[in-house]
Design a protein around this motif. Structure first.
Motif: not given
Ligand SMILES: [Zn+2]
Length: 108
Positions: A54-58, A60-63
């Motif tokens: 899980t990480r944050t891109v702009r 938003k959480t991306v999983t």
């Protein structure tokens, strides 16, 4: 007192670091929501656990799921992302000491 060679150790660790992947790795068990699936039983038998990245891109959480093979291959990249900020903090502490030694503890 700073350990002897602390600056050299930090600098060489920073210089030798490989790639660093941001975000966190978490094991998750999920319910799919399909009627009749064992994840809907009482008590539920969930799917997984799956390793997820899980990480944050702009904002938003991306999983995404990470397989065992991918973990074995990229573990060091994930580890580096945790080690680098720690090394920077150590370097900042040494730098503050160096500044205070050179300039005195009080502001003028
Ligand atoms: Zn299910």
């Amino acid at each position: 007192m700073a350990e002897p060679g602390a600056r050299e150790r930090i600098e060489s660790s920073l210089g030798e670091s490989g790639f660093a992947l941001p975000g966190s790795l978490v094991w998750r068990s999920t319910a799919c929501g399909k009627a009749g699936c064992h994840c809907q039983d009482d008590p539920p038998v969930l799917h997984g656990p799956y390793l997820t990245w899980t990480r944050t891109v702009r904002g938003k959480t991306v999983t995404r799921k990470i397989t065992e093979d991918q973990l074995a291959h990229y573990q060091e990249w994930f580890d580096n992302d945790r080690k680098l900020p720690q090394l920077v903090r150590e370097l900042e502490t040494l730098s503050l000491r160096a500044f205070e030694q050179a300039e005195g503890g009080k502001s003028r």
